[in-house]
Design a protein around this motif. Structure first.
Motif, PDB file in Angstrom:
ATOM      1  N   ILE A  34       4.497 -10.564   0.045  1.00  0.00           N
ATOM      2  CA  ILE A  34       4.857  -9.625  -0.865  1.00  0.00           C
ATOM      3  C   ILE A  34       3.650  -9.062  -1.535  1.00  0.00           C
ATOM      4  O   ILE A  34       3.863  -7.826  -1.796  1.00  0.00           O
ATOM      5  CB  ILE A  34       5.912 -10.364  -1.445  1.00  0.00           C
ATOM      6  CG1 ILE A  34       7.259 -11.045  -0.969  1.00  0.00           C
ATOM      7  CG2 ILE A  34       6.092  -9.726  -2.833  1.00  0.00           C
ATOM      8  CD1 ILE A  34       8.187 -11.713  -1.248  1.00  0.00           C
ATOM      9  N   LEU A  35       2.760  -9.648  -1.769  1.00  0.00           N
ATOM     10  CA  LEU A  35       1.266  -8.963  -2.440  1.00  0.00           C
ATOM     11  C   LEU A  35       0.805  -8.512  -1.721  1.00  0.00           C
ATOM     12  O   LEU A  35       0.535  -7.104  -2.403  1.00  0.00           O
ATOM     13  CB  LEU A  35       0.407  -9.928  -3.086  1.00  0.00           C
ATOM     14  CG  LEU A  35       0.776 -11.485  -4.162  1.00  0.00           C
ATOM     15  CD1 LEU A  35       0.275 -12.527  -4.221  1.00  0.00           C
ATOM     16  CD2 LEU A  35       1.291 -10.391  -5.104  1.00  0.00           C
ATOM     17  N   GLU A  36       1.337  -8.306  -0.486  1.00  0.00           N
ATOM     18  CA  GLU A  36       0.168  -7.257  -0.153  1.00  0.00           C
ATOM     19  C   GLU A  36       1.263  -6.529   0.452  1.00  0.00           C
ATOM     20  O   GLU A  36       0.309  -5.054   0.715  1.00  0.00           O
ATOM     21  CB  GLU A  36      -0.248  -8.110   1.814  1.00  0.00           C
ATOM     22  CG  GLU A  36      -1.043  -7.932   2.750  1.00  0.00           C
ATOM     23  CD  GLU A  36      -0.622  -8.786   3.916  1.00  0.00           C
ATOM     24  OE1 GLU A  36      -0.877  -7.806   4.839  1.00  0.00           O
ATOM     25  OE2 GLU A  36      -0.985  -9.558   4.418  1.00  0.00           O
ATOM     26  N   VAL A  37       2.377  -6.018   0.496  1.00  0.00           N
ATOM     27  CA  VAL A  37       3.024  -5.244   0.530  1.00  0.00           C
ATOM     28  C   VAL A  37       2.575  -4.486  -0.396  1.00  0.00           C
ATOM     29  O   VAL A  37       2.904  -2.868  -0.705  1.00  0.00           O
ATOM     30  CB  VAL A  37       4.654  -5.648   1.034  1.00  0.00           C
ATOM     31  CG1 VAL A  37       5.909  -4.175   1.083  1.00  0.00           C
ATOM     32  CG2 VAL A  37       4.692  -6.308   2.444  1.00  0.00           C
TER      33      VAL A  37
ATOM     34  N   ASP B  15       0.620  -4.696  -2.455  1.00  0.00           N
ATOM     35  CA  ASP B  15      -0.807  -3.602  -2.275  1.00  0.00           C
ATOM     36  C   ASP B  15      -0.528  -2.142  -1.645  1.00  0.00           C
ATOM     37  O   ASP B  15      -1.211  -0.996  -2.009  1.00  0.00           O
ATOM     38  CB  ASP B  15      -1.582  -4.087  -1.932  1.00  0.00           C
ATOM     39  CG  ASP B  15      -2.332  -5.499  -3.716  1.00  0.00           C
ATOM     40  OD1 ASP B  15      -1.987  -5.508  -4.010  1.00  0.00           O
ATOM     41  OD2 ASP B  15      -3.148  -6.102  -2.507  1.00  0.00           O
ATOM     42  N   GLU B  16      -0.639  -2.567  -0.068  1.00  0.00           N
ATOM     43  CA  GLU B  16       0.479  -1.377  -0.097  1.00  0.00           C
ATOM     44  C   GLU B  16       0.934  -0.014  -0.665  1.00  0.00           C
ATOM     45  O   GLU B  16       0.580   0.800  -0.416  1.00  0.00           O
ATOM     46  CB  GLU B  16       1.252  -1.922   1.719  1.00  0.00           C
ATOM     47  CG  GLU B  16       1.150  -0.767   2.692  1.00  0.00           C
ATOM     48  CD  GLU B  16      -0.495  -0.655   3.386  1.00  0.00           C
ATOM     49  OE1 GLU B  16      -0.409   0.366   3.910  1.00  0.00           O
ATOM     50  OE2 GLU B  16      -0.818  -1.803   3.611  1.00  0.00           O
TER      51      GLU B  16
ATOM     52  N   ASN C 195      -1.751   1.009  -3.265  1.00  0.00           N
ATOM     53  CA  ASN C 195      -2.170   2.222  -2.560  1.00  0.00           C
ATOM     54  C   ASN C 195      -1.149   3.914  -2.394  1.00  0.00           C
ATOM     55  O   ASN C 195      -2.198   4.859  -2.043  1.00  0.00           O
ATOM     56  CB  ASN C 195      -2.914   1.682  -1.108  1.00  0.00           C
ATOM     57  CG  ASN C 195      -3.770   0.888  -2.025  1.00  0.00           C
ATOM     58  OD1 ASN C 195      -3.980   0.338  -3.180  1.00  0.00           O
ATOM     59  ND2 ASN C 195      -4.072  -0.204  -0.770  1.00  0.00           N
ATOM     60  N   SER C 196      -0.097   3.529  -1.595  1.00  0.00           N
ATOM     61  CA  SER C 196       0.479   5.049  -1.226  1.00  0.00           C
ATOM     62  C   SER C 196       1.165   5.582  -2.392  1.00  0.00           C
ATOM     63  O   SER C 196       2.178   6.735  -1.867  1.00  0.00           O
ATOM     64  CB  SER C 196       1.755   4.076  -0.231  1.00  0.00           C
ATOM     65  OG  SER C 196       2.507   4.225  -0.903  1.00  0.00           O
ATOM     66  N   GLY C 197       1.449   5.197  -3.345  1.00  0.00           N
ATOM     67  CA  GLY C 197       1.644   5.749  -5.169  1.00  0.00           C
ATOM     68  C   GLY C 197       2.660   5.678  -4.839  1.00  0.00           C
ATOM     69  O   GLY C 197       4.007   6.443  -5.638  1.00  0.00           O
ATOM     70  N   ASN C 198       4.026   5.052  -4.198  1.00  0.00           N
ATOM     71  CA  ASN C 198       5.129   4.176  -4.325  1.00  0.00           C
ATOM     72  C   ASN C 198       5.487   4.206  -4.871  1.00  0.00           C
ATOM     73  O   ASN C 198       6.013   2.804  -4.822  1.00  0.00           O
ATOM     74  CB  ASN C 198       6.050   4.190  -2.854  1.00  0.00           C
ATOM     75  CG  ASN C 198       5.908   5.091  -1.879  1.00  0.00           C
ATOM     76  OD1 ASN C 198       6.716   6.154  -1.767  1.00  0.00           O
ATOM     77  ND2 ASN C 198       5.410   5.159  -0.515  1.00  0.00           N
TER      78      ASN C 198
ATOM     79  N   LEU D  52       3.255  -1.102   7.239  1.00  0.00           N
ATOM     80  CA  LEU D  52       4.808  -1.915   6.897  1.00  0.00           C
ATOM     81  C   LEU D  52       4.678  -2.617   7.980  1.00  0.00           C
ATOM     82  O   LEU D  52       5.738  -3.477   7.111  1.00  0.00           O
ATOM     83  CB  LEU D  52       5.203  -1.177   6.240  1.00  0.00           C
ATOM     84  CG  LEU D  52       4.669  -0.745   4.585  1.00  0.00           C
ATOM     85  CD1 LEU D  52       5.995  -0.404   3.186  1.00  0.00           C
ATOM     86  CD2 LEU D  52       3.914  -2.247   3.947  1.00  0.00           C
ATOM     87  N   ASP D  53       4.562  -2.378   9.107  1.00  0.00           N
ATOM     88  CA  ASP D  53       5.493  -2.782  10.207  1.00  0.00           C
ATOM     89  C   ASP D  53       5.068  -4.033  10.671  1.00  0.00           C
ATOM     90  O   ASP D  53       6.548  -4.810  10.684  1.00  0.00           O
ATOM     91  CB  ASP D  53       5.519  -2.076  11.175  1.00  0.00           C
ATOM     92  CG  ASP D  53       6.416  -0.839  11.692  1.00  0.00           C
ATOM     93  OD1 ASP D  53       7.321  -0.347  10.385  1.00  0.00           O
ATOM     94  OD2 ASP D  53       6.269  -0.089  12.893  1.00  0.00           O
ATOM     95  N   ARG D  54       4.152  -4.802  10.533  1.00  0.00           N
ATOM     96  CA  ARG D  54       3.687  -5.513  10.320  1.00  0.00           C
ATOM     97  C   ARG D  54       3.656  -6.578   9.043  1.00  0.00           C
ATOM     98  O   ARG D  54       4.313  -7.941   9.323  1.00  0.00           O
ATOM     99  CB  ARG D  54       2.140  -5.972  10.395  1.00  0.00           C
ATOM    100  CG  ARG D  54       1.332  -7.914  11.248  1.00  0.00           C
ATOM    101  CD  ARG D  54       0.085  -6.976  10.961  1.00  0.00           C
ATOM    102  NE  ARG D  54      -0.577  -6.662   9.256  1.00  0.00           N
ATOM    103  CZ  ARG D  54      -0.811  -7.524   9.011  1.00  0.00           C
ATOM    104  NH1 ARG D  54      -0.422  -8.889   9.020  1.00  0.00           N
ATOM    105  NH2 ARG D  54      -1.155  -7.464   7.460  1.00  0.00           N
ATOM    106  N   GLN D  55       3.938  -5.942   7.954  1.00  0.00           N
ATOM    107  CA  GLN D  55       4.122  -7.027   7.096  1.00  0.00           C
ATOM    108  C   GLN D  55       6.330  -6.885   7.432  1.00  0.00           C
ATOM    109  O   GLN D  55       6.467  -8.310   6.832  1.00  0.00           O
ATOM    110  CB  GLN D  55       4.081  -6.183   5.590  1.00  0.00           C
ATOM    111  CG  GLN D  55       2.742  -6.016   5.413  1.00  0.00           C
ATOM    112  CD  GLN D  55       2.017  -4.793   5.926  1.00  0.00           C
ATOM    113  OE1 GLN D  55       2.477  -4.491   6.403  1.00  0.00           O
ATOM    114  NE2 GLN D  55       0.530  -4.736   4.590  1.00  0.00           N
TER     115      GLN D  55
END
Ligand SMILES: [Zn+2]
Length: 132
Positions: free
Chosen positions: A24-27, A29-30, A33-36, A67-70
């Motif tokens: 969840i933390l990884e997501v 961050d993702e 970074n994407s500004g969403n 995000l697919d992998r996450q």
């Protein structure tokens, strides 16, 4: 029920929870970074207090290949938590043998024993090959 004793199951549940939090933390961050930002707001609820919408489903709605992998990882974790709830955790979905504590320690979301997993991967590889 699987041949796991309660302390082994405890340990694996802790590991699954840690993996879940890390993912969840990884997501987050993702997404940061994407500004969403509005997507990040979706993630700021406590696990388990959501309604019927699971985090994986929420994430699957946006079309970000990275995000697919996450998302897949979160789905695997959700599936593992569900199997624990149903008393099916640690049992191979193909042959219904025990997956084994050692394998679950390495892959807490494993739903197949090593033999079935290897057979599956071999099949996938062959199918992938024939499509080439
Ligand atoms: Zn099996």
């Amino acid at each position: 029920m699987a041949a796991l004793d309660s302390s082994q199951l405890d340990l694996l549940v802790k590991k699954l929870n840690l993996d879940n939090q890390a993912l969840i933390l990884e997501v987050r961050d993702e997404l940061a970074n994407s500004g969403n930002q509005h997507r990040i707001d979706l993630l700021n609820h406590e696990p388990g207090d959501s309604g019927d919408e699971s985090l994986a489903n929420t994430l699957a709605d946006f079309n970000m290949a990275r995000l697919d992998r996450q998302v897949q990882g979160l789905r695997d974790l959700e599936a593992a938590f569900l199997r624990i709830k149903n008393g099916e955790y640690g049992v191979c979905v193909d042959c219904e043998d025990d997956i084994g504590f050692t394998r679950l320690q390495a892959y807490p979301t494993a739903k197949r024993c090593i033999a079935c997993q290897q057979r599956r991967e071999k099949q996938d590889a062959q199918e992938g090959h024939s499509r080439m």
